[in-house]
Enzyme design. Structure first.
Site, PDB file in Angstrom:
ATOM      1  N   THR A  98       6.282  52.922 -71.964  1.00 43.38           N
ATOM      2  CA  THR A  98       5.152  52.022 -72.201  1.00 43.38           C
ATOM      3  C   THR A  98       5.686  50.801 -72.930  1.00 43.38           C
ATOM      4  O   THR A  98       6.054  50.874 -74.106  1.00 43.38           O
ATOM      5  CB  THR A  98       4.070  52.716 -73.048  1.00 43.38           C
ATOM      6  OG1 THR A  98       3.609  53.879 -72.352  1.00 43.38           O
ATOM      7  CG2 THR A  98       2.889  51.783 -73.284  1.00 43.38           C
ATOM      8  N   LYS A 174      -1.160  50.712 -67.711  1.00 44.10           N
ATOM      9  CA  LYS A 174      -0.899  51.786 -68.675  1.00 44.10           C
ATOM     10  C   LYS A 174      -1.540  51.484 -70.022  1.00 44.10           C
ATOM     11  O   LYS A 174      -2.124  52.373 -70.660  1.00 44.10           O
ATOM     12  CB  LYS A 174       0.610  51.986 -68.839  1.00 44.10           C
ATOM     13  CG  LYS A 174       1.016  52.967 -69.945  1.00 44.10           C
ATOM     14  CD  LYS A 174       0.455  54.370 -69.713  1.00 44.10           C
ATOM     15  CE  LYS A 174       0.646  55.296 -70.902  1.00 44.10           C
ATOM     16  NZ  LYS A 174       2.043  55.543 -71.259  1.00 44.10           N
ATOM     17  N   LYS A 242     -32.657  46.466 -80.555  1.00 44.08           N
ATOM     18  CA  LYS A 242     -33.521  47.150 -81.515  1.00 44.08           C
ATOM     19  C   LYS A 242     -32.907  48.482 -81.934  1.00 44.08           C
ATOM     20  O   LYS A 242     -32.851  48.805 -83.138  1.00 44.08           O
ATOM     21  CB  LYS A 242     -34.907  47.369 -80.903  1.00 44.08           C
ATOM     22  CG  LYS A 242     -35.925  48.073 -81.808  1.00 44.08           C
ATOM     23  CD  LYS A 242     -35.978  49.597 -81.566  1.00 44.08           C
ATOM     24  CE  LYS A 242     -36.490  49.906 -80.164  1.00 44.08           C
ATOM     25  NZ  LYS A 242     -36.563  51.389 -79.954  1.00 44.08           N
TER      26      LYS A 242
END
Length: 290
Positions: A98, A174, A242
């Protein structure tokens, strides 16, 4: 037919599991790791130990790297005895780490300039999935080269998603997958914190969370938001604001800062300022998408 030789660089827990499955798939294997002791189990399975990344790559048709971060990948690729200096002309490097999209694109350019090929192939899954050869991978690079590596990749990641031709695209995919995981964990943690500070049973909220992530409506919102279908209204933006304000009031009473709800309030206020108060409340996602 004899299988191609594979060099595997980086034998942490993930890398060791992946390399073991590659060897189990019948591929001749050459390995290198900075800590030599981690190579012993694979050498025991018949892998050959190389003295450097360059030496490992010099013997291989395919090179796979599994390393910790951008700095370690850049070093192992580009140092004098790095894998790129040893790769054969036309050989393919699959980067399973990674890393940043910028580095993935940089690696693609470096390999092409040397007459080699780079496929960005980060894997998704934890160590048990790696050990069971059940990882998922994102692949990006030259389509012809991607098809060449498919049988090899399948030995450790049978779930293959082809992302595109630009290496950085696989890194982006990834990181997006990891973002989904991190954001989900943050949502789970905030939900449990609110419940526990309010005296509700943790087991009760865990049942609620199980139901939420498996509920068809959760999947429906993926399609709804993806298609920007905000005129088919299930709950209005004004009603959503709300409720978000009620959530913030309730968590304030138990001394909890619900950071995700704070962000949601800001986005809902922005879409209402645009005049979207009667659209489906999921329209707040347009604030990020633009």
């Amino acid at each position: 037919m004899e299988k191609a030789v594979v060099a595997f660089i980086g034998l942490g827990k993930m890398g060791s599991a992946m390399a073991t499955n590659i060897r189990g798939g019948g591929y001749p294997l050459v390995v290198w790791n900075r800590s030599v002791d981690k190579t012993a189990p694979l050498v025991g399975l018949g892998a050959k130990l190389a003295e450097s990344p360059a030496a490992a790559a010099a013997e291989a048709d395919f090179v796979i790297s599994s390393l910790a971060d951008d700095n370690s990948v850049r070093t192992i690729v580009s140092e004098p005895n790095g894998l790129l200096s040893g790769m054969r002309p036309g050989s393919i490097h699959i980067g399973t780490s990674t890393v940043s999209p910028k580095l993935a694109d940089e690696l693609g350019t470096l390999h092409t300039a040397r007459g080699r090929h780079y496929i960005s192939g980060p894997v998704l899954g934890r160590v048990p999935a790696a050990e069971a050869a059940q990882l998922m991978t994102f692949l990006a690079g030259n389509p012809e080269q991607v098809e060449k590596i498919r049988p090899l990749v399948t030995t450790y990641a049978p779930q293959i998603i082809i992302v595109g031709e630009q290496p950085g695209q696989a890194s982006t995919a990834k990181l997006i997958a990891n973002f989904l995981g991190a954001a989900s964990m943050d949502l789970i943690g905030q939900t449990l914190a609110w419940a526990e500070k309010s005296g509700l049973s943790t087991k009760l909220i865990m049942r609620l969370l199980d139901g939420f992530f498996a509920h068809p409506a959760t999947r429906e919102y993926v399609t709804k938001i993806g298609n920007r279908d905000f005129d088919t209204v299930g709950f209005t933006a004004s009603g959503g604001l709300k409720d978000i304000r009620l959530m913030l009031e309730a968590t304030g009473d138990v001394k909890l800062t619900l950071s995700s709800a704070e962000a949601l309030r800001a986005k809902l206020e922005q879409v209402i300022d645009k005049g979207w108060q009667d659209k489906d409340w999921s329209c707040f996602t347009e604030i990020d998408r633009g």
